[in-house]
Design an enzyme around this catalytic site. Structure first.
Site, PDB file in Angstrom:
ATOM      1  N   LYS A   1      -6.363  -0.444  -2.765  1.00  0.00           N
ATOM      2  CA  LYS A   1      -7.112   0.796  -2.589  1.00  0.00           C
ATOM      3  C   LYS A   1      -8.528   0.562  -3.109  1.00  0.00           C
ATOM      4  CE  LYS A   1      -3.350   4.153  -2.493  1.00  0.00           C
ATOM      5  NZ  LYS A   1      -2.835   5.448  -2.987  1.00  0.00           N
TER       6      LYS A   1
ATOM      7  N   GLU B   1      -8.896   9.540  -2.614  1.00  0.00           N
ATOM      8  CA  GLU B   1      -7.980   8.723  -3.406  1.00  0.00           C
ATOM      9  C   GLU B   1      -8.816   7.739  -4.215  1.00  0.00           C
ATOM     10  OE1 GLU B   1      -4.938   6.898  -1.089  1.00  0.00           O
ATOM     11  OE2 GLU B   1      -3.815   8.759  -0.868  1.00  0.00           O
TER      12      GLU B   1
ATOM     13  N   ALA C   1      -1.765  -2.949  -6.202  1.00  0.00           N
ATOM     14  CA  ALA C   1      -0.443  -2.516  -6.670  1.00  0.00           C
ATOM     15  C   ALA C   1       0.624  -3.466  -6.151  1.00  0.00           C
ATOM     16  CB  ALA C   1      -0.149  -1.092  -6.203  1.00  0.00           C
TER      17      ALA C   1
ATOM     18  N   LEU D   1       6.884  -3.237  -3.507  1.00  0.00           N
ATOM     19  CA  LEU D   1       8.322  -3.195  -3.753  1.00  0.00           C
ATOM     20  C   LEU D   1       9.039  -4.082  -2.736  1.00  0.00           C
ATOM     21  CD1 LEU D   1       8.731   0.639  -4.427  1.00  0.00           C
ATOM     22  CD2 LEU D   1       8.763  -1.214  -6.110  1.00  0.00           C
TER      23      LEU D   1
ATOM     24  N   ASP E   1      -0.674  16.270  -5.667  1.00  0.00           N
ATOM     25  CA  ASP E   1      -0.314  15.755  -4.344  1.00  0.00           C
ATOM     26  C   ASP E   1       1.090  15.145  -4.319  1.00  0.00           C
ATOM     27  OD1 ASP E   1      -0.880  15.191  -1.648  1.00  0.00           O
ATOM     28  OD2 ASP E   1      -1.454  13.143  -2.138  1.00  0.00           O
TER      29      ASP E   1
ATOM     30  N   GLU F   1      10.630   9.066  -3.923  1.00  0.00           N
ATOM     31  CA  GLU F   1      11.590   8.133  -3.338  1.00  0.00           C
ATOM     32  C   GLU F   1      12.557   7.603  -4.382  1.00  0.00           C
ATOM     33  OE1 GLU F   1       9.790   4.994  -1.099  1.00  0.00           O
ATOM     34  OE2 GLU F   1       8.440   6.337  -0.005  1.00  0.00           O
TER      35      GLU F   1
ATOM     36  N   ASP G   1       2.190   6.429  -5.257  1.00  0.00           N
ATOM     37  CA  ASP G   1       1.050   7.078  -4.615  1.00  0.00           C
ATOM     38  C   ASP G   1       0.385   8.097  -5.540  1.00  0.00           C
ATOM     39  OD1 ASP G   1      -0.804   7.641  -2.725  1.00  0.00           O
ATOM     40  OD2 ASP G   1       0.512   8.767  -1.394  1.00  0.00           O
TER      41      ASP G   1
END
Length: 562
Positions: A260, A281, A364, A367, A433, A438, A453
């Site tokens: 990002k 963001e 980041a 996963l 937000d 999950e 996120d």
């Protein structure tokens, strides 16, 4: 005759001068000897008992342990065989230290050394926090089905290998993996069952359990963040999904990370006229969220690290994404810019620009692939309407939580208090937000929530958003261990803003500028007090507020042991 007398007089003068010189040298020698003797006098017992605790580097555990081992070997040479070394509280190690140790313990009790502040003990607040009992609680032993991924057994590997051979496929062995990629730049590696052959990102995947993404004490965590910050970027493409631009970058050891970019300065505050779903963001929000999640003891955000990249060499020149490549341009100021393709802020009016090539980003850890570890997405019961005019049901119904408590999976297990943990995290960093969360399907409903996120966090420091705490205020339920850690972080010795400042200082981007401004850090303390105030209000009105997950521990015992 005169000459003879003159010669004798000269010799007498020389002899006198020699005697005087010798006397002066002797006096100087005696003086130096007295100074050296006074400098070598050992401290008294009162000074030795106030020795400081050795400093521990939370990252360099390997080097610390090697030094300790060396020290231990030196000490063992002075002892008889079979005698075990017992570490003492003092700096000096006397051969007959029985009375010395007892005197030290008495002195420590008298001066309250067991409750000294981290500063007095010579250690950082962050180190002291992570050594507190609340951050080192015993956990049940992990069973085989508590790991998200595992290596195949020899029998399983042989069975698969035989099956592949029967189909006519040519393979070497399933017990190891050799890279077969013909793409230029990737490492030629062989991974076996030995974890030492695995890259840091793979060890991270294999360390994910039912209860947390990573073990804070795992040395691989430091290796993983170092790898993210230093590995050569081999490829960069735009990631599908989401409303704003983010890239998927690849590394030579087959690892990947979510990138990002920096969009606004550290001190910029979100415009009060913007809706929460229209906010930028922020790359530093992703980094700070990871550190805050770790400080709170959750360990539910994948490791994130900041990095300076070259927009030209590490994105534009190597990308194979045509959609992304077409959006690069050079600004009137001579900076290399791009904007990608997405729903919000992907236009020439909202470019992402280097200075002229250098750009701050967050990386980041990815996963495991969904084909290996499927994840289930859950709609948050307290999801906002994402409308400029409509209110969500929970905003209109004060008793909304009563309905949620009767609805699976919130009607049993720890799902509700897991959600409250996430709510506390979101309120502290002012994240509005959180529409979904999950979990890993492998673990069913008995597992933690992934806190993913977090780019829209830390937008405003001058204003808090009480509605984020609606689940806590309406349900009046919180995990006991979470509450005790929050109270600990409100203690002056472990003030949340202080430990966060120290934790963030470990990130490489801190060399450019602090990742969070002092106003944002102060807001953390203010919001923490608000959370504790809401819990206290709940306890004044209700009885069953605290979910007990520390049955073997006494609240007062844990709180009074900072």
């Amino acid at each position: 005759m005169v000459r003879r007398n003159l010669g004798q007089s000269t010799r007498s003068i020389y002899l006198g001068l020699a005697c005087i010189s010798l006397t002066l040298h002797l006096l100087l020698a005696f003086f130096c000897l007295s100074v050296l003797q006074s400098a070598c006098v050992l401290p008294t017992s009162s000074s030795s008992t106030s020795s400081s605790v050795p400093r521990i580097d939370p990252v360099s555990h390997a080097s610390s342990s090697s030094v300790a081992a060396s020290s231990s070997n030196k000490q063992s040479n002075n002892r008889q065989h079979g005698e075990r070394h017992k570490p003492s509280d003092g700096t000096f190690d006397h051969e007959q230290n029985g009375s010395f140790s007892q005197d030290s313990e008495k002195a420590n009790k008298l001066i309250g050394a067991e409750k000294m502040s981290p500063k007095e003990r010579g250690r950082s607040k962050l180190e002291e926090l992570f050594q507190h009992e609340l951050y080192n609680l015993p956990r049940p032993k992990l069973q085989e089905d508590d790991w998200l991924l595992r290596l195949k057994t020899d029998a399983e590997a042989e069975e698969i290998e035989n099956g592949e051979k029967a189909k006519g496929d040519s393979i070497t062995s399933d017990s190891d993996w050799q890279s077969a990629s013909e793409e230029e730049g990737y490492d030629k590696v062989t991974w076996t069952r030995d974890k030492e052959t695995h890259p840091a990102w793979l060890r991270f995947h294999l360390g994910i359990s039912r209860w947390e993404l990573y073990d804070r004490k795992d040395l691989n965590l430091a290796q993983l963040t170092h790898y993210l910050a230093t590995q050569r970027i081999l490829g960069a493409v735009q990631k599908k999904g989401g409303t704003q631009l983010k890239l998927l970058v690849s590394f030579p050891n087959y690892g990947q990370a979510l990138l990002k970019p920096m969009r606004q300065s550290r001190d910029a505050e979100t415009d009060v006229n913007l809706f929460y779903f229209s906010d930028f963001e922020r790359h530093n929000a992703e980094i700070a969220a990871f550190h805050l999640d770790r400080v709170l003891g959750f360990n539910r955000i994948p490791p994130v690290v900041g990095r300076l990249i070259n927009v030209t060499r590490e994105i534009r020149d190597i990308t194979t994404d045509e959609r992304l490549s077409r959006t690069f341009f050079t600004s009137p100021a001579g900076n290399v810019c791009f904007y990608g393709q997405c729903e919000y802020y992907c236009s020439t009016e909202h470019p992402i620009c280097g200075q002229p090539h250098t750009l701050e980003v967050s990386l980041a850890t990815m996963l495991p692939d969904l084909s290996l570890a499927p994840r289930r997405s859950w709609r948050s019961p307290w999801r906002r309407s994402y409308s400029r005019t409509k209110l969500a049901q929970w905003e209109k119904d004060p008793a909304y939580c009563d309905t949620v408590k009767k609805t699976p999976p919130y009607n049993h297990g720890t799902r509700l208090v897991d959600l409250i943990d996430m709510v506390v995290l979101d309120f502290l960093m002012s994240n509005m937000d959180r529409h979904h969360y999950e979990t890993f399907e492998e673990f069913g409903n008995e597992t933690f929530l992934l806190h993913l996120d977090n780019g829209r966090a830390f937008g405003r420091h001058s204003q808090d958003e009480p509605s984020v705490l609606a689940p806590l205020a309406q349900c009046c339920r919180i995990r006991r261990s979470t509450l005790l850690r929050l109270r600990l972080l409100s203690h002056p010795d472990f003030r949340l803003s202080d430990v966060m400042r120290e934790s963030l200082s470990q990130d490489p981007l801190t060399a450019v500028a602090p990742l969070l401004s002092e106003t944002h850090l102060s807001a953390l303390d203010r919001r923490l007090a608000t959370v504790l105030g809401v819990v206290q209000t709940c306890q004044d009105r209700n009885k069953d507020v605290v979910y007990s997950d520390l049955n073997k521990y006494d609240d007062q015992q844990l709180e009074d042991n900072p």
